[in-house]
Design a protein around this motif. Structure first.
Motif, PDB file in Angstrom:
ATOM      1  N   ILE A 103      18.932 -12.400   3.588  1.00  0.00           N
ATOM      2  CA  ILE A 103      18.864 -11.903   2.218  1.00  0.00           C
ATOM      3  C   ILE A 103      19.932 -12.581   1.367  1.00  0.00           C
ATOM      4  O   ILE A 103      21.084 -12.686   1.778  1.00  0.00           O
ATOM      5  N   LYS A 104      19.520 -12.996   0.194  1.00  0.00           N
ATOM      6  CA  LYS A 104      20.461 -13.558  -0.774  1.00  0.00           C
ATOM      7  C   LYS A 104      20.976 -12.415  -1.648  1.00  0.00           C
ATOM      8  O   LYS A 104      20.200 -11.574  -2.091  1.00  0.00           O
ATOM      9  N   ILE A 105      22.277 -12.394  -1.884  1.00  0.00           N
ATOM     10  CA  ILE A 105      22.899 -11.316  -2.652  1.00  0.00           C
ATOM     11  C   ILE A 105      22.266 -11.204  -4.039  1.00  0.00           C
ATOM     12  O   ILE A 105      22.004 -10.098  -4.516  1.00  0.00           O
ATOM     13  N   ALA A 106      21.989 -12.317  -4.685  1.00  0.00           N
ATOM     14  CA  ALA A 106      21.397 -12.283  -6.027  1.00  0.00           C
ATOM     15  C   ALA A 106      20.022 -11.611  -6.003  1.00  0.00           C
ATOM     16  O   ALA A 106      19.686 -10.832  -6.905  1.00  0.00           O
ATOM     17  N   GLU A 107      19.219 -11.892  -4.972  1.00  0.00           N
ATOM     18  CA  GLU A 107      17.896 -11.256  -4.851  1.00  0.00           C
ATOM     19  C   GLU A 107      18.035  -9.757  -4.605  1.00  0.00           C
ATOM     20  O   GLU A 107      17.286  -8.963  -5.178  1.00  0.00           O
ATOM     21  N   LEU A 108      18.976  -9.396  -3.742  1.00  0.00           N
ATOM     22  CA  LEU A 108      19.205  -7.983  -3.462  1.00  0.00           C
ATOM     23  C   LEU A 108      19.653  -7.253  -4.718  1.00  0.00           C
ATOM     24  O   LEU A 108      19.144  -6.177  -5.038  1.00  0.00           O
ATOM     25  N   LYS A 109      20.592  -7.852  -5.439  1.00  0.00           N
ATOM     26  CA  LYS A 109      21.093  -7.236  -6.674  1.00  0.00           C
ATOM     27  C   LYS A 109      19.964  -7.031  -7.675  1.00  0.00           C
ATOM     28  O   LYS A 109      19.829  -5.956  -8.267  1.00  0.00           O
TER      29      LYS A 109
ATOM     30  N   GLU B 241       0.828  -1.213   0.000  1.00  0.00           N
ATOM     31  CA  GLU B 241       0.000   0.000   0.000  1.00  0.00           C
ATOM     32  C   GLU B 241       0.859   1.258   0.000  1.00  0.00           C
ATOM     33  O   GLU B 241       0.461   2.291  -0.535  1.00  0.00           O
ATOM     34  N   LEU B 242       2.035   1.169   0.604  1.00  0.00           N
ATOM     35  CA  LEU B 242       2.945   2.315   0.681  1.00  0.00           C
ATOM     36  C   LEU B 242       3.840   2.417  -0.561  1.00  0.00           C
ATOM     37  O   LEU B 242       4.709   3.282  -0.622  1.00  0.00           O
ATOM     38  N   GLY B 243       3.629   1.548  -1.526  1.00  0.00           N
ATOM     39  CA  GLY B 243       4.314   1.655  -2.807  1.00  0.00           C
ATOM     40  C   GLY B 243       5.763   1.203  -2.805  1.00  0.00           C
ATOM     41  O   GLY B 243       6.593   1.813  -3.469  1.00  0.00           O
ATOM     42  N   ILE B 244       6.058   0.123  -2.096  1.00  0.00           N
ATOM     43  CA  ILE B 244       7.438  -0.359  -2.086  1.00  0.00           C
ATOM     44  C   ILE B 244       7.807  -0.983  -3.428  1.00  0.00           C
ATOM     45  O   ILE B 244       6.941  -1.393  -4.197  1.00  0.00           O
ATOM     46  N   GLU B 245       9.096  -1.067  -3.677  1.00  0.00           N
ATOM     47  CA  GLU B 245       9.610  -1.712  -4.883  1.00  0.00           C
ATOM     48  C   GLU B 245       9.684  -3.225  -4.710  1.00  0.00           C
ATOM     49  O   GLU B 245       9.431  -3.965  -5.646  1.00  0.00           O
ATOM     50  N   ASN B 246      10.104  -3.649  -3.512  1.00  0.00           N
ATOM     51  CA  ASN B 246      10.311  -5.066  -3.280  1.00  0.00           C
ATOM     52  C   ASN B 246      10.265  -5.364  -1.795  1.00  0.00           C
ATOM     53  O   ASN B 246      10.507  -4.483  -0.972  1.00  0.00           O
ATOM     54  N   TYR B 247       9.963  -6.603  -1.459  1.00  0.00           N
ATOM     55  CA  TYR B 247       9.891  -7.081  -0.084  1.00  0.00           C
ATOM     56  C   TYR B 247      10.785  -8.305  -0.005  1.00  0.00           C
ATOM     57  O   TYR B 247      10.461  -9.352  -0.555  1.00  0.00           O
ATOM     58  N   LEU B 248      11.944  -8.163   0.629  1.00  0.00           N
ATOM     59  CA  LEU B 248      12.906  -9.251   0.709  1.00  0.00           C
ATOM     60  C   LEU B 248      12.929  -9.827   2.113  1.00  0.00           C
ATOM     61  O   LEU B 248      12.978  -9.087   3.098  1.00  0.00           O
ATOM     62  N   LEU B 249      12.911 -11.155   2.197  1.00  0.00           N
ATOM     63  CA  LEU B 249      12.950 -11.821   3.492  1.00  0.00           C
ATOM     64  C   LEU B 249      14.388 -12.090   3.913  1.00  0.00           C
ATOM     65  O   LEU B 249      15.230 -12.460   3.100  1.00  0.00           O
ATOM     66  N   LYS B 250      14.648 -11.874   5.211  1.00  0.00           N
ATOM     67  CA  LYS B 250      15.953 -12.185   5.787  1.00  0.00           C
ATOM     68  C   LYS B 250      16.011 -13.688   6.051  1.00  0.00           C
ATOM     69  O   LYS B 250      14.979 -14.267   6.409  1.00  0.00           O
TER      70      LYS B 250
END
Length: 175
Positions: free
Chosen positions: A106-112, A95-104
């Motif tokens: 965190i994998k470097i490939a997902e973050l990249k 609802e707040l318009g985030i780009e992404n939601y990553l779960l800890k």
């Protein structure tokens, strides 16, 4: 891309700060904070392009902080880092318009991948803002350099005019 990291866990905050340059040397860390209250101060001061934030933090949680940022009209993208896959958190973040939601953790490939997508979206918005700025349109209309090229034709300029521009500017600039 100018990035702020708001995370209460020092190892994650420091690790994130170090890994950003390794992912892309053009990423600039504008600051880091250990809670939402200090994060809000940092965002107000630095106006980053992207905020990487945790949800659950002392003093002020990340979603409350992001909500205030949105209410104040501060334009920035956000990537949420969370150890919680709780649907209510994810729903509020969306609802707040985030780009992404990553779960800890965190994998470097997902973050990249998330950072690259945020950078693409920021670049598109900045390009659109420049293309529809009244300065750009008038300067190019006056110099005769404004053509309704593919880039301009693909965009819906009417939304810009409805946000404070004047409809007759369209005729002047493109007519």
């Amino acid at each position: 891309m100018r990035i702020a990291v708001i995370e209460d866990e020092a190892p994650i905050r420091e690790g994130m700060s170090k890994i950003l340059k390794k992912i892309n040397e053009n990423y600039e860390l504008v600051g880091k904070a250990e809670n939402g209250k200090k994060g809000l101060e940092l965002i107000r001061k630095e106006k980053p392009d992207l905020v990487i934030l945790d949800i659950r933090m002392p003093d002020m949680d990340g979603l409350t902080m992001l909500s205030i940022v949105r209410e104040e009209g501060i334009e920035c993208k956000a990537i949420v880092l969370s150890a919680y896959s709780d649907f209510a958190y994810a729903q509020r973040a969306i609802e707040l318009g985030i780009e992404n939601y990553l779960l800890k953790p965190i994998k470097i490939a997902e973050l990249k991948k998330a950072l690259e997508q945020a950078e693409v979206n920021i670049s598109k918005e900045q390009s659109k803002e420049q293309l529809f700025s009244l300065e750009y349109i008038f300067l190019n209309a006056i110099t005769g350099q404004l053509d309704e090229d593919g880039k301009l034709a693909d965009m819906d300029y009417r939304a810009v005019w409805n946000q404070g521009g004047r409809a007759d500017c369209h005729d002047l600039a493109l007519g």
